[in-house]
Design an enzyme around this catalytic site. Structure first.
Site, PDB file in Angstrom:
ATOM      1  N   ARG A 255      82.354  54.179  -9.225  1.00  0.00           N
ATOM      2  CA  ARG A 255      81.163  55.038  -9.358  1.00  0.00           C
ATOM      3  C   ARG A 255      80.042  54.172  -9.886  1.00  0.00           C
ATOM      4  O   ARG A 255      80.138  53.610 -10.988  1.00  0.00           O
ATOM      5  CB  ARG A 255      81.435  56.211 -10.297  1.00  0.00           C
ATOM      6  CG  ARG A 255      80.184  57.005 -10.632  1.00  0.00           C
ATOM      7  CD  ARG A 255      80.457  58.302 -11.358  1.00  0.00           C
ATOM      8  NE  ARG A 255      81.037  59.289 -10.480  1.00  0.00           N
ATOM      9  CZ  ARG A 255      81.085  60.597 -10.736  1.00  0.00           C
ATOM     10  NH1 ARG A 255      80.564  61.075 -11.852  1.00  0.00           N
ATOM     11  NH2 ARG A 255      81.638  61.436  -9.886  1.00  0.00           N
TER      12      ARG A 255
ATOM     13  N   HIS B 140      78.596  60.984  -1.909  1.00  0.00           N
ATOM     14  CA  HIS B 140      79.690  61.417  -2.791  1.00  0.00           C
ATOM     15  C   HIS B 140      80.824  61.955  -1.904  1.00  0.00           C
ATOM     16  O   HIS B 140      81.105  63.163  -1.877  1.00  0.00           O
ATOM     17  CB  HIS B 140      79.184  62.488  -3.756  1.00  0.00           C
ATOM     18  CG  HIS B 140      80.084  62.744  -4.928  1.00  0.00           C
ATOM     19  ND1 HIS B 140      81.274  62.062  -5.141  1.00  0.00           N
ATOM     20  CD2 HIS B 140      79.991  63.640  -5.963  1.00  0.00           C
ATOM     21  CE1 HIS B 140      81.848  62.509  -6.238  1.00  0.00           C
ATOM     22  NE2 HIS B 140      81.091  63.459  -6.756  1.00  0.00           N
TER      23      HIS B 140
ATOM     24  N   GLN C 228      83.744  64.308  -3.182  1.00  0.00           N
ATOM     25  CA  GLN C 228      83.350  65.698  -3.414  1.00  0.00           C
ATOM     26  C   GLN C 228      83.417  66.507  -2.120  1.00  0.00           C
ATOM     27  O   GLN C 228      83.875  67.654  -2.105  1.00  0.00           O
ATOM     28  CB  GLN C 228      81.927  65.741  -3.990  1.00  0.00           C
ATOM     29  CG  GLN C 228      81.427  67.138  -4.289  1.00  0.00           C
ATOM     30  CD  GLN C 228      82.197  67.803  -5.424  1.00  0.00           C
ATOM     31  OE1 GLN C 228      82.381  67.216  -6.481  1.00  0.00           O
ATOM     32  NE2 GLN C 228      82.663  69.022  -5.219  1.00  0.00           N
TER      33      GLN C 228
ATOM     34  N   ASP D 184      73.395  72.329  -6.270  1.00  0.00           N
ATOM     35  CA  ASP D 184      73.689  71.147  -7.089  1.00  0.00           C
ATOM     36  C   ASP D 184      72.511  70.955  -8.044  1.00  0.00           C
ATOM     37  O   ASP D 184      71.438  71.557  -7.874  1.00  0.00           O
ATOM     38  CB  ASP D 184      73.895  69.917  -6.201  1.00  0.00           C
ATOM     39  CG  ASP D 184      74.439  68.720  -6.986  1.00  0.00           C
ATOM     40  OD1 ASP D 184      74.872  68.904  -8.148  1.00  0.00           O
ATOM     41  OD2 ASP D 184      74.423  67.596  -6.444  1.00  0.00           O
TER      42      ASP D 184
ATOM     43  N   CYS E 261      79.243  71.643  -7.270  1.00  0.00           N
ATOM     44  CA  CYS E 261      80.177  70.526  -7.512  1.00  0.00           C
ATOM     45  C   CYS E 261      80.432  70.311  -8.998  1.00  0.00           C
ATOM     46  O   CYS E 261      81.398  69.632  -9.348  1.00  0.00           O
ATOM     47  CB  CYS E 261      79.647  69.263  -6.867  1.00  0.00           C
ATOM     48  SG  CYS E 261      77.999  68.799  -7.432  1.00  0.00           S
TER      49      CYS E 261
ATOM     50  N   ARG F 248      89.505  68.819  -6.177  1.00  0.00           N
ATOM     51  CA  ARG F 248      89.230  67.380  -6.302  1.00  0.00           C
ATOM     52  C   ARG F 248      90.538  66.619  -6.459  1.00  0.00           C
ATOM     53  O   ARG F 248      90.714  65.536  -5.898  1.00  0.00           O
ATOM     54  CB  ARG F 248      88.314  67.103  -7.516  1.00  0.00           C
ATOM     55  CG  ARG F 248      86.929  67.753  -7.470  1.00  0.00           C
ATOM     56  CD  ARG F 248      86.093  67.221  -6.308  1.00  0.00           C
ATOM     57  NE  ARG F 248      86.051  65.781  -6.305  1.00  0.00           N
ATOM     58  CZ  ARG F 248      85.200  65.038  -7.020  1.00  0.00           C
ATOM     59  NH1 ARG F 248      84.275  65.625  -7.742  1.00  0.00           N
ATOM     60  NH2 ARG F 248      85.226  63.718  -6.971  1.00  0.00           N
TER      61      ARG F 248
HETATM   62  N1   CP Z   1      81.410  66.728  -9.239  1.00  0.00           N
HETATM   63  C1   CP Z   1      81.708  65.575  -9.860  1.00  0.00           C
HETATM   64  O1   CP Z   1      81.675  64.482  -9.259  1.00  0.00           O
HETATM   65  O2   CP Z   1      82.110  65.705 -11.139  1.00  0.00           O
HETATM   66  P1   CP Z   1      82.183  64.508 -12.181  1.00  0.00           P
HETATM   67  O3   CP Z   1      80.826  63.889 -12.274  1.00  0.00           O
HETATM   68  O4   CP Z   1      82.644  65.141 -13.465  1.00  0.00           O
HETATM   69  O5   CP Z   1      83.182  63.493 -11.655  1.00  0.00           O
END
Ligand code: CP
Length: 339
Positions: free
Chosen positions: A127, A155, A158, A249, A289, A317
């Protein structure tokens, strides 16, 4: 002593490989999967979800024994990071979490980090900020599997959970309609890719300055199947009317905090309220998300209401990331045989 009757056989690599469709070395984007592989990933995730109650007796409980996943995170995370940790644990593998300052900082070139990790681990989930940083990892290595755990641009993990949730809650993905209200961001991009590949109609509603770029829409339309329709508008009501799912979001993503005041002003009118949900189908679900900002992109009574499926998305997830790992690693030798 004869232990054959008491020792649980280790799930053989071939057995995993036999019934798991193959994904490639990278999952930087949903577009890295073929539509068939994306569908197979959701089917496998559904199976893993059902089998989870078997715990150590699940057929995949040792599937990734001898494999290690490195988690390299430049930004905070609950769902993605913990989802991967639990996924590896439940598949019999291990996780290594080098501090981000060591692995993604200025101490050494990313290529050197990648070439070091490649000698130890099978896969890295990363990330970070610019997507190009993931490409540096990919280009520096030949064996290391690399998963995009969120960049500024995409992403894709997700999107897997989002589509599994639509499938579960709307009875199918193909032919359903999802309205995404808000920022044309990384989540919207990956959702757009997956929706088009799976035949899910998508209506995006964003302020003009925050809409997805035309080239992103064009790339998604090129992989559209089953007649999936993609439209981008500016009016949330136009997007939501008659939809099966409504998705919100945050208006300010990680790294954009300095722009928060300007963004709050720009997104006025894009909050998902009860009134906006009333424009959707009677049984439409609300999706997010997470983490969510109640009173900003969504009203608390919508997020907490009976149509909200945000914690299904969060749960999924785990199942989808497990499926992804199996599909990327199912045919790879254990780390100690890998060098
Ligand atoms: N939706 C999501 O990616 O959650 P986090 O940032 O907690 O990983």
């Amino acid at each position: 002593m004869d232990t054959t009757s008491t020792t649980k056989p280790v799930q053989s690599e071939n057995a995993v490989a036999a019934d798991v469709a193959r994904a490639g070395r990278t999952y930087l984007s949903v577009l890295d999967l073929s539509p068939e592989t994306l569908e197979a990933c959701l089917v496998l995730a559904g199976r893993l979800k059902r089998e989870r109650r078997l715990g150590p007796d699940a057929p995949t409980a040792r599937a990734l024994a001898g494999r290690t996943l490195a988690l390299l995170f430049d930004k905070p995370s609950l769902r993605t990071r913990t989802g991967f940790e639990i996924a590896m644990q439940e598949l019999g593998g291990h996780v290594s979490c080098p501090p981000s300052a060591d692995a993604l900082g200025t101490r050494e070139p990313l290529a050197d980090v990648a070439r070091t990790l490649e000698r130890w681990v099978s896969v890295a989930a990363i990330r970070t900020f610019e997507h190009t940083r993931l490409r540096e990892f990919v280009e520096a290595t030949t064996r290391l599997r690399i998963v995009n755990a969120l960049t500024n641009e995409e992403h894709p993990c997700q999107a897997l959970a989002d589509c599994l949730t639509v499938q579960e809650r709307c009875g199918a993905v193909r032919g359903r309609t999802l309205a995404y209200v808000g920022d044309g961001n990384n989540v919207a991009t990956s959702l757009t890719h997956a929706a088009m590949m799976l035949g899910l109609n998508l209506r995006l509603a964003s302020p003009e300055k925050f809409a997805l770029p035309e080239e992103t829409l064009d790339a998604a339309r090129r992989v559209a199947r089953h007649g999936a329709q993609l439209v981008q508008v500016h009016d949330p009501v136009e997007a939501v009317r008659g939809a099966d799912a409504v998705y919100a979001d945050v208006w300010t993503s990680m790294g954009q905090e300095a722009d928060q005041t300007h963004r709050r002003a720009a997104f006025q009118g894009y909050r998902v309220t009860s009134a906006l949900m009333a424009e959707a189908n009677d049984d439409a679900v609300f999706m997010h998300c997470l983490p969510a900002h109640r009173g900003e992109e969504v009203d608390a009574n919508v997020l907490e209401g009976p149509r909200s499926v945000v914690f299904d998305q969060a749960e999924n997830r785990l199942h989808t990331q497990k499926a992804l790992l199996l599909m990327m690693l199912g045919g790879v030798e254990p780390d100690h045989d890998n060098v």
